[in-house]
Design an enzyme around this catalytic site. Structure first.
Site, PDB file in Angstrom:
ATOM      1  N   ASP A   1      -0.989  -0.256  -9.245  1.00 40.13           N
ATOM      2  CA  ASP A   1      -2.261  -0.063  -8.547  1.00 40.13           C
ATOM      3  C   ASP A   1      -3.461  -0.545  -9.364  1.00 40.13           C
ATOM      4  O   ASP A   1      -3.657  -0.161 -10.507  1.00 40.13           O
ATOM      5  CB  ASP A   1      -2.440   1.421  -8.214  1.00 40.13           C
ATOM      6  CG  ASP A   1      -3.429   1.630  -7.095  1.00 40.13           C
ATOM      7  OD1 ASP A   1      -4.610   1.256  -7.255  1.00 40.13           O
ATOM      8  OD2 ASP A   1      -3.027   2.172  -6.050  1.00 40.13           O
TER       9      ASP A   1
ATOM     10  N   SER B   1      -6.146  -1.958  -4.418  1.00 40.87           N
ATOM     11  CA  SER B   1      -5.214  -1.002  -3.844  1.00 40.87           C
ATOM     12  C   SER B   1      -5.142  -1.195  -2.319  1.00 40.87           C
ATOM     13  O   SER B   1      -5.031  -2.326  -1.855  1.00 40.87           O
ATOM     14  CB  SER B   1      -5.637   0.418  -4.229  1.00 40.87           C
ATOM     15  OG  SER B   1      -4.611   1.348  -3.942  1.00 40.87           O
TER      16      SER B   1
END
Length: 405
Positions: free
Chosen positions: A218, A47
């Protein structure tokens, strides 16, 4: 002993990692004044941590310079550099969602591109990464053997596979585990955008995989073993920099318990499960396996691949949601209006808003917190950052992935 650095996700909270890296660089310089190169030869990120990981890896030849540059980037950041925060951009996104909710039945069958996809358009981040990060230097650091491996992780929305994309200084066999695998690629800004695409907030990214294309989001989603890539790359010591405290988050201003929670309150718990729970669970597994290995040393076959893995976690000592609550007004008005619809523009929803609070007043406070928290562990870190030795230092941990490298 190969030393690894793992950085977790957390949106704007990842500014904390920049402060921690600056402290690590200073400690490394104090431990070995003649050494400018980074002691971490394995860098793994997920991320927003993937962006930090790539940035610091590109400066493996000068750790302190790379850390200072990352601090400068985060210190001057604003939301408009990450997502469209202007009124037309936010209004267009809100209008699409409103139209879909009110008239979705009437638009059934229309082109998919007309349907809403995310809350925000992160095109500015794509341009920012292309202008800021030097991927050519990643290849250079690998060629000079100052870096052994760099990896970023993302989740395929198309197939459900959890992918670790990596570059390495030498061929490393890709691994395959239940619901997760790895691919050796030439990393690009698109891989970072995919890894940092917070669900429902930022759009998925189309990446090529095995001759076809899939959409990725993500990497913190379904990341059941965040330390696994570092261990597969041969790390024996791992420093983990998180962007969330280990304690459960609660609203900065506790609401009436009889009042139904806002969407922001629900969302903050969902995001906490994405960015927080996997790391805690993996560390628990490490501690459990380590105790077993230490207590039953004669039953472990040397050829099995099991080995001691030392892990040190650096995480916020203060509640991020409380810090965020003090800076909510720093967000652009248009963003505050949009967050207001879900209760994210007031103290009770500060934890949810903190992931989007890419504003310098907030990020600078997190940078200083990361710097202080890292220096608080200077004694053990100074030993770890010295020239690698064969003598284990600190708490020793084991990991089930270590036996299958």
């Amino acid at each position: 002993m190969r030393l690894a650095l793992v950085m977790m996700g957390g949106g704007a909270r990842a500014a904390y990692q920049a402060g921690a890296l600056r402290a690590l660089a200073e400690l490394a310089g104090a431990a070995e004044p003649a050494r400018r190169a980074m002691p971490f030869t394995v860098i793994c990120g997920t991320s927003a941590g993937a962006i930090n990981a790539t940035s610091i890896a590109s400066h493996a030849d000068h750790f302190l310079h790379g850390a200072q540059r990352l601090v400068e980037i985060w210190s001057s950041l604003n939301a408009a550099q990450v997502y469209r925060a202007d009124l037309p951009g936010v209004a267009a996104s809100g209008a699409r969602w409103l139209a879909a909710l009110m008239f979705g039945w009437a638009t059934f069958g229309l082109a998919a591109r007309r349907t809403p996809r995310t809350l925000f358009d992160n095109t500015p981040l794509a341009h920012f990464l292309a202008d800021t990060l030097n991927f050519h230097r990643i290849e250079q650091m690998l060629d000079e053997r100052l870096l052994h491996a760099l990896s970023v992780t993302a989740l395929s929305y198309s197939s459900g596979r959890h992918l670790t994309f990596y570059q390495a200084s030498e061929p490393i066999s890709a691994w395959r585990r239940a619901r997760r695998t790895a691919r050796m690629v030439a990393l690009t800004p698109a891989h970072l955008l995919a890894s940092a695409a917070i669900p429902y907030v930022f759009p998925a990214v189309r990446l090529e995989l095995d001759g076809h294309h899939e959409y990725f989001g993500d990497g913190s989603i379904r990341q059941i073993a965040p330390l696994s890539p570092a261990i597969h790359f041969g790390a024996e010591r791992i420093v983990v920099i998180g962007a969330n405290a280990s304690a459960p988050e609660v609203p900065a201003a506790r609401p009436d318990i009889d009042v139904y929670p806002t969407l922001a309150q629900i969302g903050q718990q969902v995001l906490a499960s994405v960015f927080l729970d996997a790391l805690d669970a993996d560390i628990e597994r490490i501690e459990h396996v380590n105790r077993m290995v230490l207590h039953l040393p004669h039953t472990v076959d040397p050829e099995s691949g099991w080995r001691h893995i030392e892990v040190l976690a650096i995480r916020p000592s203060e509640r991020i949601e409380l810090i965020a609550a003090r800076h909510l007004k720093q967000l652009p008005l248009s963003v505050r209006v949009l967050l207001g619809a879900v209760g994210g523009n007031r103290a009770s929803g500060a934890a949810f808003a903190s992931y989007l609070l890419f504003e310098s007043a907030f990020t600078q406070e997190l940078i200083e917190l990361g710097y202080r928290d890292t220096l608080a562990q200077r004694e053990i870190l100074s030993e770890w950052l010295k020239q690698p030795s064969d003598s284990p230092v600190g708490v020793v941990h084991g990991h089930p992935e270590a036996r299958r490298n």
